[in-house]
Motif scaffolding. Structure first.
Motif, PDB file in Angstrom:
ATOM      1  N   ALA A 147       0.831  -1.311  -0.241  1.00 53.68           N
ATOM      2  CA  ALA A 147       0.022   0.183   0.073  1.00 53.68           C
ATOM      3  C   ALA A 147       0.757   1.345  -0.103  1.00 53.68           C
ATOM      4  CB  ALA A 147      -1.014   0.011   1.092  1.00 53.68           C
ATOM      5  N   SER A 148       0.487   2.601  -0.609  1.00 49.18           N
ATOM      6  CA  SER A 148       1.016   4.132  -0.845  1.00 49.18           C
ATOM      7  C   SER A 148       1.142   4.080   0.622  1.00 49.18           C
ATOM      8  CB  SER A 148       0.472   4.834  -2.027  1.00 49.18           C
ATOM      9  OG  SER A 148       1.139   3.806  -3.089  1.00 49.18           O
ATOM     10  N   GLY A 149       1.763   4.946   0.815  1.00 52.54           N
ATOM     11  CA  GLY A 149       2.197   5.841   2.321  1.00 52.54           C
ATOM     12  C   GLY A 149       2.965   6.975   2.431  1.00 52.54           C
ATOM     13  N   ILE A 150       2.746   7.871   3.416  1.00 49.98           N
ATOM     14  CA  ILE A 150       4.120   8.469   3.846  1.00 49.98           C
ATOM     15  C   ILE A 150       4.947   8.411   4.944  1.00 49.98           C
ATOM     16  CG2 ILE A 150       2.075   9.826   5.226  1.00 49.98           C
ATOM     17  CD1 ILE A 150       3.743  12.582   3.896  1.00 49.98           C
ATOM     18  N   ILE A 151       6.133   8.644   4.985  1.00 42.85           N
ATOM     19  CA  ILE A 151       6.463   8.806   5.791  1.00 42.85           C
ATOM     20  C   ILE A 151       7.067  10.221   6.485  1.00 42.85           C
ATOM     21  CG2 ILE A 151       8.696   7.709   6.974  1.00 42.85           C
ATOM     22  CD1 ILE A 151       8.469   5.346   5.181  1.00 42.85           C
ATOM     23  N   ILE A 152       6.556  10.012   7.660  1.00 43.91           N
ATOM     24  CA  ILE A 152       7.045  11.823   8.347  1.00 43.91           C
ATOM     25  C   ILE A 152       8.185  11.480   8.723  1.00 43.91           C
ATOM     26  CG2 ILE A 152       6.616  14.344   8.847  1.00 43.91           C
ATOM     27  CD1 ILE A 152       3.739  13.307   7.974  1.00 43.91           C
ATOM     28  N   GLN A 153       9.112  12.234   9.317  1.00 43.67           N
ATOM     29  CA  GLN A 153      10.284  12.694  10.431  1.00 43.67           C
ATOM     30  C   GLN A 153      10.887  13.813  10.518  1.00 43.67           C
ATOM     31  OE1 GLN A 153      14.018   9.602   9.844  1.00 43.67           O
ATOM     32  NE2 GLN A 153      13.835   9.641  12.101  1.00 43.67           N
ATOM     33  N   GLY A 154      11.231  14.181  12.065  1.00 43.35           N
ATOM     34  CA  GLY A 154      11.236  15.527  12.162  1.00 43.35           C
ATOM     35  C   GLY A 154      13.003  15.262  12.108  1.00 43.35           C
ATOM     36  N   SER A 155      13.619  16.474  11.588  1.00 40.31           N
ATOM     37  CA  SER A 155      15.240  16.706  11.099  1.00 40.31           C
ATOM     38  C   SER A 155      15.969  16.084  12.928  1.00 40.31           C
ATOM     39  CB  SER A 155      15.834  18.217  10.293  1.00 40.31           C
ATOM     40  OG  SER A 155      15.331  18.607  11.561  1.00 40.31           O
ATOM     41  N   GLU A 156      15.670  16.875  13.381  1.00 41.00           N
ATOM     42  CA  GLU A 156      16.142  16.572  15.098  1.00 41.00           C
ATOM     43  C   GLU A 156      15.931  15.843  15.282  1.00 41.00           C
ATOM     44  OE1 GLU A 156      18.478  19.026  15.225  1.00 41.00           O
ATOM     45  OE2 GLU A 156      17.803  19.147  13.297  1.00 41.00           O
ATOM     46  N   ASP A 157      15.408  14.741  14.297  1.00 42.89           N
ATOM     47  CA  ASP A 157      15.062  12.306  15.858  1.00 42.89           C
ATOM     48  C   ASP A 157      16.323  12.535  16.663  1.00 42.89           C
ATOM     49  OD1 ASP A 157      14.191  11.341  16.977  1.00 42.89           O
ATOM     50  OD2 ASP A 157      12.752  10.220  15.333  1.00 42.89           O
ATOM     51  N   LYS A 158      16.188  12.724  18.258  1.00 45.86           N
ATOM     52  CA  LYS A 158      17.645  12.199  18.715  1.00 45.86           C
ATOM     53  C   LYS A 158      17.353  10.197  18.821  1.00 45.86           C
ATOM     54  CE  LYS A 158      19.135  16.205  18.856  1.00 45.86           C
ATOM     55  NZ  LYS A 158      19.913  15.874  17.173  1.00 45.86           N
ATOM     56  N   ILE A 159      15.795  10.339  18.722  1.00 46.70           N
ATOM     57  CA  ILE A 159      16.213   8.862  18.776  1.00 46.70           C
ATOM     58  C   ILE A 159      16.196   7.369  17.955  1.00 46.70           C
ATOM     59  CG2 ILE A 159      13.814   7.318  19.562  1.00 46.70           C
ATOM     60  CD1 ILE A 159      12.843   9.219  21.708  1.00 46.70           C
ATOM     61  N   VAL A 160      15.514   8.370  15.958  1.00 47.01           N
ATOM     62  CA  VAL A 160      16.005   7.782  15.041  1.00 47.01           C
ATOM     63  C   VAL A 160      16.397   7.983  14.212  1.00 47.01           C
ATOM     64  CG1 VAL A 160      14.684   6.350  13.503  1.00 47.01           C
ATOM     65  CG2 VAL A 160      13.925   5.841  16.047  1.00 47.01           C
ATOM     66  N   PRO A 161      17.703   8.790  13.706  1.00 49.68           N
ATOM     67  CA  PRO A 161      18.285   9.348  13.040  1.00 49.68           C
ATOM     68  C   PRO A 161      18.056   9.449  11.679  1.00 49.68           C
ATOM     69  CG  PRO A 161      19.618   8.274  13.871  1.00 49.68           C
ATOM     70  CD  PRO A 161      18.658   7.596  14.501  1.00 49.68           C
ATOM     71  N   THR A 162      17.550  10.099  11.027  1.00 43.90           N
ATOM     72  CA  THR A 162      16.973  10.166   9.942  1.00 43.90           C
ATOM     73  C   THR A 162      17.948   9.747   8.538  1.00 43.90           C
ATOM     74  OG1 THR A 162      18.352  12.159   8.867  1.00 43.90           O
ATOM     75  CG2 THR A 162      15.974  12.719   9.448  1.00 43.90           C
ATOM     76  N   ILE A 180       6.336   5.082  -1.650  1.00 42.63           N
ATOM     77  CA  ILE A 180       5.998   5.719  -0.632  1.00 42.63           C
ATOM     78  C   ILE A 180       6.516   7.121  -0.786  1.00 42.63           C
ATOM     79  CG2 ILE A 180       7.410   5.245   2.014  1.00 42.63           C
ATOM     80  CD1 ILE A 180       7.642   2.287   1.897  1.00 42.63           C
ATOM     81  N   THR A 181       5.863   7.773   0.771  1.00 43.83           N
ATOM     82  CA  THR A 181       6.530   9.312   0.225  1.00 43.83           C
ATOM     83  C   THR A 181       7.814   9.370   1.473  1.00 43.83           C
ATOM     84  OG1 THR A 181       4.398   9.659  -1.478  1.00 43.83           O
ATOM     85  CG2 THR A 181       5.468  11.873   0.309  1.00 43.83           C
ATOM     86  N   ARG A 182       8.409   9.775   1.274  1.00 47.27           N
ATOM     87  CA  ARG A 182       9.299  10.104   2.370  1.00 47.27           C
ATOM     88  C   ARG A 182       9.365  11.912   2.412  1.00 47.27           C
ATOM     89  NH1 ARG A 182      11.506  10.176   5.843  1.00 47.27           N
ATOM     90  NH2 ARG A 182      14.506  10.060   5.701  1.00 47.27           N
ATOM     91  N   GLU A 183       9.125  12.649   3.642  1.00 42.02           N
ATOM     92  CA  GLU A 183       9.493  14.343   4.399  1.00 42.02           C
ATOM     93  C   GLU A 183       9.891  13.928   5.186  1.00 42.02           C
ATOM     94  OE1 GLU A 183       5.352  15.574   3.634  1.00 42.02           O
ATOM     95  OE2 GLU A 183       4.813  15.032   1.654  1.00 42.02           O
ATOM     96  N   ILE A 184      10.227  15.114   5.416  1.00 38.94           N
ATOM     97  CA  ILE A 184      11.174  15.108   7.231  1.00 38.94           C
ATOM     98  C   ILE A 184      11.004  17.412   7.172  1.00 38.94           C
ATOM     99  CG2 ILE A 184      13.775  16.054   7.464  1.00 38.94           C
ATOM    100  CD1 ILE A 184      14.815  13.624   5.895  1.00 38.94           C
ATOM    101  N   GLU A 185      10.506  16.490   8.547  1.00 37.58           N
ATOM    102  CA  GLU A 185      10.352  18.382   9.110  1.00 37.58           C
ATOM    103  C   GLU A 185      11.293  19.022   9.377  1.00 37.58           C
ATOM    104  OE1 GLU A 185       8.547  21.875  10.070  1.00 37.58           O
ATOM    105  OE2 GLU A 185       7.562  19.794   8.724  1.00 37.58           O
ATOM    106  N   PRO A 186      11.437  20.662   9.112  1.00 35.12           N
ATOM    107  CA  PRO A 186      13.197  20.892   9.388  1.00 35.12           C
ATOM    108  C   PRO A 186      12.678  21.157  10.897  1.00 35.12           C
ATOM    109  CG  PRO A 186      12.502  21.751   7.847  1.00 35.12           C
ATOM    110  CD  PRO A 186      11.301  20.660   8.007  1.00 35.12           C
ATOM    111  N   GLY A 187      13.778  20.987  12.338  1.00 38.80           N
ATOM    112  CA  GLY A 187      13.141  21.162  13.454  1.00 38.80           C
ATOM    113  C   GLY A 187      13.145  20.422  14.464  1.00 38.80           C
ATOM    114  N   ALA A 188      12.146  19.495  13.762  1.00 38.88           N
ATOM    115  CA  ALA A 188      11.415  19.068  14.888  1.00 38.88           C
ATOM    116  C   ALA A 188      11.866  17.489  15.317  1.00 38.88           C
ATOM    117  CB  ALA A 188      10.343  17.760  14.414  1.00 38.88           C
ATOM    118  N   GLY A 189      11.637  16.871  16.757  1.00 38.10           N
ATOM    119  CA  GLY A 189      12.247  15.956  17.496  1.00 38.10           C
ATOM    120  C   GLY A 189      11.248  14.573  17.002  1.00 38.10           C
TER     121      GLY A 189
END
Length: 222
Positions: A147-162, A180-189
């Protein structure tokens, strides 16, 4: 937003449920972050994703995994929690027999459980995975992702590195026509504590793009 009690594999599961707005409303299941790290269905991300799908008319359910809140049982390393999620999906489907498809959204641990669930349930037509813990759990079960979907992560995630998410997701195979779409939110943990509006907007924008396609593919036949 009525409280519901779902008969689960290890006793009751506590949830919040909103029925769909139409007869053929789709289903959305929301899965919270790690139970041993404070994850529960009242986390900001869980409530936000619940509200996003509820406003769009989905029959929407969020619930506490076993051992969280008023849900019975105890933490089971993800195996029992996957069973909880499958049971919750069964429950909401029983009340929405005309649903054309289902959607799964999860944060961190909940994202991992949700992506396992979609591999087992062909009615799941899409997913939202926020900060999937690719450095903590095996994601090779996505072989291929159905299935298609989106993965969103924070650029400052200290638990799971981008970089780790990039490494794992670059190896994931998908079925034909799946993206599968990948997006990174700047500054988010990892928990998006100060970036919840930005996370919500990314989810809304993705659903605006993706849902018309899914509705067309899975619309009820006359």
């Amino acid at each position: 937003m009525p409280d519901v009690i779902i008969p689960g594999p290890e006793g009751r599961l506590e949830g919040k449920y909103t029925p769909g707005k139409e007869e053929f409303a789709p289903i959305a299941l929301i899965l919270h972050a790690h139970p041993l790290g404070g994850g529960n269905m009242e986390n900001l991300s869980s409530v936000m994703m619940y509200d996003v799908f509820r406003r769009r008319g989905f029959a929407t359910l969020r619930f506490n995994f076993r051992g969280v809140g008023r849900s019975q049982g105890s933490y089971d390393q993800g195996l029992g929690e996957l069973s909880d999620a499958a049971t919750a999906l069964d429950w909401i489907q029983a009340y929405n027999g005309n649903a054309p498809f289902s959607w799964v959204a999860g944060h961190s641990f909940g994202a991992w459980v949700g992506m396992q669930l979609l591999m087992r349930r062909p009615e799941v037509a899409g997913f939202i995975s926020v900060a999937p813990p690719t450095n903590m759990y095996d994601f090779t079960f996505l072989a291929p992702c159905p299935a298609s979907g989106i993965i969103i992560q924070g650029s400052e995630d200290k638990i799971v590195p981008t970089d780790d998410v990039d490494r794992v997701m670059s190896k994931i195979r998908v079925q034909k026509g799946i993206e599968i779409t990948r997006e990174i939110e700047p500054g988010a943990g990892h928990m998006f504590a100060n970036h919840m509006p930005q996370l919500e907007q990314r989810i809304e924008d993705y659903l605006d793009r993706r849902l018309p396609i899914v509705f067309n593919e899975r619309k009820p036949k006359d």
